[in-house]
Every structure is written in structure tokens, then in C-alpha cells.
Design a protein around this motif. Structure first.
Motif, PDB file in Angstrom:
ATOM      1  N   ASP A 192       0.816  -1.211   0.000  1.00  0.00           N
ATOM      2  CA  ASP A 192       0.000   0.000   0.000  1.00  0.00           C
ATOM      3  C   ASP A 192       0.853   1.266   0.000  1.00  0.00           C
ATOM      4  N   ARG A 193       2.083   1.147   0.473  1.00  0.00           N
ATOM      5  CA  ARG A 193       2.989   2.308   0.503  1.00  0.00           C
ATOM      6  C   ARG A 193       3.095   2.943  -0.877  1.00  0.00           C
ATOM      7  N   THR A 194       3.297   2.154  -1.887  1.00  0.00           N
ATOM      8  CA  THR A 194       3.431   2.699  -3.244  1.00  0.00           C
ATOM      9  C   THR A 194       2.099   2.707  -3.988  1.00  0.00           C
ATOM     10  N   ARG A 195       1.279   1.708  -3.753  1.00  0.00           N
ATOM     11  CA  ARG A 195       0.004   1.584  -4.473  1.00  0.00           C
ATOM     12  C   ARG A 195      -0.930   2.758  -4.141  1.00  0.00           C
ATOM     13  N   LEU A 196      -0.978   3.163  -2.885  1.00  0.00           N
ATOM     14  CA  LEU A 196      -1.920   4.192  -2.449  1.00  0.00           C
ATOM     15  C   LEU A 196      -1.336   5.607  -2.433  1.00  0.00           C
ATOM     16  N   LEU A 197      -0.037   5.725  -2.654  1.00  0.00           N
ATOM     17  CA  LEU A 197       0.623   7.024  -2.539  1.00  0.00           C
ATOM     18  C   LEU A 197      -0.020   8.125  -3.396  1.00  0.00           C
ATOM     19  N   PRO A 198      -0.304   7.887  -4.683  1.00  0.00           N
ATOM     20  CA  PRO A 198      -0.890   8.976  -5.492  1.00  0.00           C
ATOM     21  C   PRO A 198      -2.241   9.450  -4.945  1.00  0.00           C
ATOM     22  N   GLU A 199      -3.104   8.531  -4.537  1.00  0.00           N
ATOM     23  CA  GLU A 199      -4.422   8.950  -4.061  1.00  0.00           C
ATOM     24  C   GLU A 199      -4.353   9.594  -2.675  1.00  0.00           C
ATOM     25  N   ILE A 200      -3.399   9.167  -1.836  1.00  0.00           N
ATOM     26  CA  ILE A 200      -3.225   9.813  -0.531  1.00  0.00           C
ATOM     27  C   ILE A 200      -2.679  11.223  -0.723  1.00  0.00           C
ATOM     28  N   LEU A 208      -5.618  13.313  -1.850  1.00  0.00           N
ATOM     29  CA  LEU A 208      -6.510  13.586  -0.729  1.00  0.00           C
ATOM     30  C   LEU A 208      -5.951  14.690   0.161  1.00  0.00           C
ATOM     31  N   PHE A 209      -4.679  14.572   0.555  1.00  0.00           N
ATOM     32  CA  PHE A 209      -4.083  15.539   1.470  1.00  0.00           C
ATOM     33  C   PHE A 209      -3.797  16.882   0.805  1.00  0.00           C
ATOM     34  N   SER A 210      -3.754  16.938  -0.519  1.00  0.00           N
ATOM     35  CA  SER A 210      -3.564  18.230  -1.176  1.00  0.00           C
ATOM     36  C   SER A 210      -4.722  19.173  -0.845  1.00  0.00           C
ATOM     37  N   ALA A 211      -5.880  18.637  -0.546  1.00  0.00           N
ATOM     38  CA  ALA A 211      -7.042  19.458  -0.182  1.00  0.00           C
ATOM     39  C   ALA A 211      -6.905  20.067   1.205  1.00  0.00           C
ATOM     40  N   SER A 212      -5.968  19.588   2.011  1.00  0.00           N
ATOM     41  CA  SER A 212      -5.834  20.108   3.371  1.00  0.00           C
ATOM     42  C   SER A 212      -5.415  21.580   3.382  1.00  0.00           C
ATOM     43  N   THR A 213      -4.719  22.025   2.337  1.00  0.00           N
ATOM     44  CA  THR A 213      -4.296  23.432   2.316  1.00  0.00           C
ATOM     45  C   THR A 213      -5.467  24.377   2.034  1.00  0.00           C
ATOM     46  N   GLU A 214      -6.632  23.833   1.722  1.00  0.00           N
ATOM     47  CA  GLU A 214      -7.834  24.649   1.579  1.00  0.00           C
ATOM     48  C   GLU A 214      -8.445  24.977   2.943  1.00  0.00           C
ATOM     49  N   ILE A 215      -7.992  24.303   3.998  1.00  0.00           N
ATOM     50  CA  ILE A 215      -8.477  24.550   5.348  1.00  0.00           C
ATOM     51  C   ILE A 215      -7.780  25.802   5.881  1.00  0.00           C
ATOM     52  N   TRP A 225      -9.991  10.585   5.027  1.00  0.00           N
ATOM     53  CA  TRP A 225      -8.741   9.888   5.329  1.00  0.00           C
ATOM     54  C   TRP A 225      -9.008   8.726   6.284  1.00  0.00           C
ATOM     55  N   LYS A 226      -9.698   9.004   7.361  1.00  0.00           N
ATOM     56  CA  LYS A 226      -9.963   7.974   8.367  1.00  0.00           C
ATOM     57  C   LYS A 226     -10.878   6.884   7.824  1.00  0.00           C
ATOM     58  N   ALA A 227     -11.919   7.275   7.080  1.00  0.00           N
ATOM     59  CA  ALA A 227     -12.884   6.304   6.561  1.00  0.00           C
ATOM     60  C   ALA A 227     -12.279   5.420   5.472  1.00  0.00           C
ATOM     61  N   GLN A 228     -11.512   6.013   4.573  1.00  0.00           N
ATOM     62  CA  GLN A 228     -10.976   5.267   3.433  1.00  0.00           C
ATOM     63  C   GLN A 228      -9.733   4.454   3.771  1.00  0.00           C
TER      64      GLN A 228
END
Length: 95
Positions: free
Chosen positions: A16-24, A27-34, A78-81
Motif C-alpha cells: 500500500d505504501r506505493t500503491r496508495l501514494l498517489p491517491e493519498i 486527498l491531502f492536497s485538499a488540506s491546504t484549503e483549510i 482519510w480515516k474512513a478510506q
């Protein structure tokens, strides 16, 4: 005055380290909108050793942004997915 909020993750499935990296990262790129969240980095571990964690997420924010981040839709996603995929997690905040 800023703080760093670190999330350090070890996945149940090491792939999952490499498989999920692009989608994580997406997801976290949206955090700078907070409001108050200034920067985010999603950094994979470069070592394959079994006792290493897989991923470091570093959010730079004003301290008053932490509850906004905690309550955000992005954080809930993040927590749900990904919560069930995580074997261990450490959270660390510092100035």
C-alpha cells in the motif's frame, strides 16, 4: 506562529505504501484549503526494512487550524478510506 502536525503510518499491506501514494497525496492536497493549513508533504519511506513505518504526512499549520483540520471532510475521508488499512499510526505535534 506555526506548528507541524505529523502523521506516521505503517500499513497492514506493505504494498500500500506505493500503491496508495498517489491517491493519498491527492486527498491531502485538499488540506491546504483549510484555513490556517499552510503546507502539506506526503513522504514515503525509502527503506524496505520490516520494522519501518511506510509513510510520513507533515502538515504545517497555525495551532488554531488543528480543530478545523480534525473536523474537515478531508480528514474524515482519510480515516474512513484508509483507517482499516493501517496497522499502526503515530501522531506528533511540535513547534
Amino acid at each position: 506562529n506555526e506548528m507541524d502536525h505529523y502523521i506516521i503510518v505503517k500499513f497492514k499491506d506493505r504494498q500500500d505504501r506505493t500503491r496508495l501514494l498517489p491517491e493519498i497525496r491527492e486527498l491531502f492536497s485538499a488540506s491546504t484549503e483549510i484555513s490556517g493549513v499552510e503546507n502539506v508533504q506526503v513522504i514515503p519511506c525509502c527503506s524496505e526494512r520490516p520494522n519501518r513505518y511506510d509513510l510520513l504526512i507533515r502538515l504545517t499549520m497555525r495551532p488554531e487550524a488543528l480543530p478545523l483540520y480534525d473536523d474537515s471532510e478531508m480528514h474524515h475521508r482519510w480515516k474512513a478510506q484508509y483507517g482499516e488499512r493501517i496497522e499502526q499510526k503515530a501522531i506528533f505535534d511540535c513547534d
